[in-house]
Design a protein around this motif. Structure first.
Motif, PDB file in Angstrom:
ATOM      1  N   GLU A  39       0.945  -1.196   0.052  1.00 26.10           N
ATOM      2  CA  GLU A  39       0.008  -0.187  -0.144  1.00 26.10           C
ATOM      3  C   GLU A  39       0.730   1.466   0.184  1.00 26.10           C
ATOM      4  O   GLU A  39       0.807   2.331  -0.921  1.00 26.10           O
ATOM      5  N   ALA A  40       1.962   1.231   0.785  1.00 22.12           N
ATOM      6  CA  ALA A  40       2.886   2.313   0.941  1.00 22.12           C
ATOM      7  C   ALA A  40       3.616   2.744  -0.501  1.00 22.12           C
ATOM      8  O   ALA A  40       3.501   3.823  -1.033  1.00 22.12           O
ATOM      9  N   LEU A  41       3.915   1.375  -1.069  1.00 22.14           N
ATOM     10  CA  LEU A  41       4.544   1.677  -2.424  1.00 22.14           C
ATOM     11  C   LEU A  41       3.776   2.136  -3.400  1.00 22.14           C
ATOM     12  O   LEU A  41       4.140   3.067  -4.399  1.00 22.14           O
ATOM     13  N   ARG A  42       2.382   1.633  -3.479  1.00 20.36           N
ATOM     14  CA  ARG A  42       1.445   2.051  -4.449  1.00 20.36           C
ATOM     15  C   ARG A  42       1.306   3.657  -4.244  1.00 20.36           C
ATOM     16  O   ARG A  42       1.109   4.334  -5.193  1.00 20.36           O
ATOM     17  N   TYR A  43       0.874   4.076  -2.946  1.00 18.35           N
ATOM     18  CA  TYR A  43       0.699   5.461  -2.839  1.00 18.35           C
ATOM     19  C   TYR A  43       1.926   6.238  -3.232  1.00 18.35           C
ATOM     20  O   TYR A  43       1.726   7.316  -3.966  1.00 18.35           O
ATOM     21  N   ALA A  44       3.145   5.816  -2.860  1.00 19.08           N
ATOM     22  CA  ALA A  44       4.105   6.522  -3.004  1.00 19.08           C
ATOM     23  C   ALA A  44       4.752   6.857  -4.598  1.00 19.08           C
ATOM     24  O   ALA A  44       5.260   7.770  -5.034  1.00 19.08           O
ATOM     25  N   THR A  45       4.186   5.819  -5.305  1.00 15.36           N
ATOM     26  CA  THR A  45       4.417   5.800  -6.919  1.00 15.36           C
ATOM     27  C   THR A  45       3.323   6.406  -7.695  1.00 15.36           C
ATOM     28  O   THR A  45       3.529   6.225  -8.969  1.00 15.36           O
ATOM     29  N   GLU A  46       2.224   6.798  -7.041  1.00 14.22           N
ATOM     30  CA  GLU A  46       1.084   7.170  -7.969  1.00 14.22           C
ATOM     31  C   GLU A  46       1.215   8.407  -8.536  1.00 14.22           C
ATOM     32  O   GLU A  46       2.198   9.209  -8.120  1.00 14.22           O
ATOM     33  N   GLU A  47       0.955   8.610  -9.766  1.00 14.35           N
ATOM     34  CA  GLU A  47       1.218   9.694 -10.651  1.00 14.35           C
ATOM     35  C   GLU A  47       0.701  10.938  -9.916  1.00 14.35           C
ATOM     36  O   GLU A  47       1.687  12.128 -10.268  1.00 14.35           O
ATOM     37  N   VAL A  83       1.025  12.039  -6.956  1.00 14.88           N
ATOM     38  CA  VAL A  83       2.015  11.997  -5.792  1.00 14.88           C
ATOM     39  C   VAL A  83       3.430  12.129  -6.426  1.00 14.88           C
ATOM     40  O   VAL A  83       3.984  13.187  -6.116  1.00 14.88           O
ATOM     41  N   ALA A  84       3.725  11.434  -7.082  1.00 12.78           N
ATOM     42  CA  ALA A  84       5.028  11.201  -7.665  1.00 12.78           C
ATOM     43  C   ALA A  84       5.311  11.741  -9.164  1.00 12.78           C
ATOM     44  O   ALA A  84       6.392  12.012  -9.422  1.00 12.78           O
ATOM     45  N   GLY A  85       4.153  12.396  -9.726  1.00 12.01           N
ATOM     46  CA  GLY A  85       4.368  12.859 -11.097  1.00 12.01           C
ATOM     47  C   GLY A  85       4.562  11.634 -11.824  1.00 12.01           C
ATOM     48  O   GLY A  85       4.344  10.359 -11.523  1.00 12.01           O
ATOM     49  N   GLU A  86       4.786  11.769 -13.241  1.00 19.93           N
ATOM     50  CA  GLU A  86       5.022  10.881 -14.068  1.00 19.93           C
ATOM     51  C   GLU A  86       6.434  10.115 -13.629  1.00 19.93           C
ATOM     52  O   GLU A  86       7.683  10.844 -13.751  1.00 19.93           O
ATOM     53  N   LEU A  87       6.274   8.796 -13.586  1.00 24.03           N
ATOM     54  CA  LEU A  87       7.481   8.143 -13.208  1.00 24.03           C
ATOM     55  C   LEU A  87       7.472   6.965 -13.961  1.00 24.03           C
ATOM     56  O   LEU A  87       6.994   6.121 -14.278  1.00 24.03           O
ATOM     57  N   ALA A  88       8.815   6.970 -14.734  1.00 29.55           N
ATOM     58  CA  ALA A  88       9.295   5.723 -15.568  1.00 29.55           C
ATOM     59  C   ALA A  88       9.385   4.638 -14.908  1.00 29.55           C
ATOM     60  O   ALA A  88       9.514   4.532 -13.712  1.00 29.55           O
ATOM     61  N   ASP A  89       9.318   3.415 -15.547  1.00 26.39           N
ATOM     62  CA  ASP A  89       9.475   2.133 -15.006  1.00 26.39           C
ATOM     63  C   ASP A  89      10.948   2.149 -14.176  1.00 26.39           C
ATOM     64  O   ASP A  89      10.908   1.296 -13.034  1.00 26.39           O
ATOM     65  N   LYS A  90      12.040   2.466 -14.720  1.00 32.68           N
ATOM     66  CA  LYS A  90      13.200   2.115 -13.944  1.00 32.68           C
ATOM     67  C   LYS A  90      13.252   2.879 -12.586  1.00 32.68           C
ATOM     68  O   LYS A  90      13.677   2.278 -11.595  1.00 32.68           O
ATOM     69  N   PRO A  91      12.865   4.059 -12.605  1.00 27.49           N
ATOM     70  CA  PRO A  91      12.859   4.916 -11.098  1.00 27.49           C
ATOM     71  C   PRO A  91      11.979   4.269 -10.094  1.00 27.49           C
ATOM     72  O   PRO A  91      12.052   3.854  -8.884  1.00 27.49           O
ATOM     73  N   LYS A  92      10.684   3.588 -10.865  1.00 27.49           N
ATOM     74  CA  LYS A  92       9.641   3.207  -9.952  1.00 27.49           C
ATOM     75  C   LYS A  92      10.291   1.806  -9.326  1.00 27.49           C
ATOM     76  O   LYS A  92      10.286   1.526  -8.268  1.00 27.49           O
ATOM     77  N   GLU A  93      11.076   1.030 -10.280  1.00 27.10           N
ATOM     78  CA  GLU A  93      11.881  -0.451  -9.655  1.00 27.10           C
ATOM     79  C   GLU A  93      12.880  -0.046  -8.730  1.00 27.10           C
ATOM     80  O   GLU A  93      12.852  -0.651  -7.614  1.00 27.10           O
ATOM     81  N   TYR A  94      13.478   1.064  -8.889  1.00 22.21           N
ATOM     82  CA  TYR A  94      14.695   1.331  -8.146  1.00 22.21           C
ATOM     83  C   TYR A  94      14.087   1.942  -6.758  1.00 22.21           C
ATOM     84  O   TYR A  94      14.473   1.345  -5.596  1.00 22.21           O
ATOM     85  N   ALA A  95      12.875   2.600  -6.551  1.00 15.39           N
ATOM     86  CA  ALA A  95      12.415   2.953  -5.446  1.00 15.39           C
ATOM     87  C   ALA A  95      12.042   1.646  -4.541  1.00 15.39           C
ATOM     88  O   ALA A  95      11.996   1.710  -3.517  1.00 15.39           O
ATOM     89  N   GLU A  96      11.230   0.867  -5.268  1.00 14.71           N
ATOM     90  CA  GLU A  96      10.497  -0.364  -4.744  1.00 14.71           C
ATOM     91  C   GLU A  96      11.808  -1.079  -4.031  1.00 14.71           C
ATOM     92  O   GLU A  96      11.635  -1.821  -3.024  1.00 14.71           O
ATOM     93  N   LYS A  97      12.980  -1.197  -4.869  1.00 13.42           N
ATOM     94  CA  LYS A  97      14.132  -1.980  -4.456  1.00 13.42           C
ATOM     95  C   LYS A  97      14.447  -1.388  -3.023  1.00 13.42           C
ATOM     96  O   LYS A  97      14.892  -2.203  -2.071  1.00 13.42           O
ATOM     97  N   ILE A  98      14.738  -0.075  -3.002  1.00 10.68           N
ATOM     98  CA  ILE A  98      15.107   0.548  -1.713  1.00 10.68           C
ATOM     99  C   ILE A  98      14.257   0.342  -0.602  1.00 10.68           C
ATOM    100  O   ILE A  98      14.527   0.110   0.393  1.00 10.68           O
TER     101      ILE A  98
END
Length: 158
Positions: free
Chosen positions: A46-54, A56-71
């Protein structure tokens, strides 16, 4: 080749080829998710979904989203050890006394410095300080720099 260019190349490799701007977006998303988990609890997904929503995060490409999830996943999996490291280095500051933002910025930096292969300590420290300037208090950048800088010195000595 300059140290800065070398650090940038190492950092780019460590983050799967993302640009510095994309890596910053990833760290900001990770910070939002970790802040939410730290402050309100709840589920990781839920926290990841919220943090990467457009919115909230703006338009986020796949690589930054994947790295955020990895962190976020990495910090949460190693949270006890990361927190122990921060508490040991900070000596007079318990984790509970630290601002939520500062604590989570340092968690990201400690994770990157200890768990992300090829991550330059200088880049991890600089990014943590920049996040502190953006999201923390006036004292945050100096406080964060002191803690993660001491960890870098320890890690270099090993």
């Amino acid at each position: 080749m300059s140290d800065t260019a070398s650090h940038a190349r190492e950092d780019r490799r460590a983050k799967g080829g993302m640009s510095p701007k994309e890596a910053r977006q990833a760290r900001e998303c990770a910070l939002r998710a970790l802040f939410q988990l730290d402050l309100a609890g709840g589920g990781l997904e839920e926290a990841l979904r919220y943090a990467t929503e457009e919115d909230v995060a703006g338009e986020l490409a796949d690589k930054p989203k994947e790295y955020a999830e990895k962190i976020v996943r990495g910090v949460m999996a190693a949270k006890d050890g990361i927190d122990h490291t921060i508490a040991r280095i900070s000596k007079d500051w318990s984790l509970d006394r630290m601002a939520y933002t500062d604590r989570n910025i340092m968690r990201i930096a400690v994770f990157e410095m200890t768990q992300v292969e090829g991550m330059s300590f200088a880049v991890a420290i600089n990014e943590a300080v920049e996040l502190g300037k953006t999201f923390g208090t006036e004292e945050s950048p100096r406080f964060i720099n002191g803690i993660v800088g001491r960890l870098a010195e320890e890690l270099k000595a090993v």
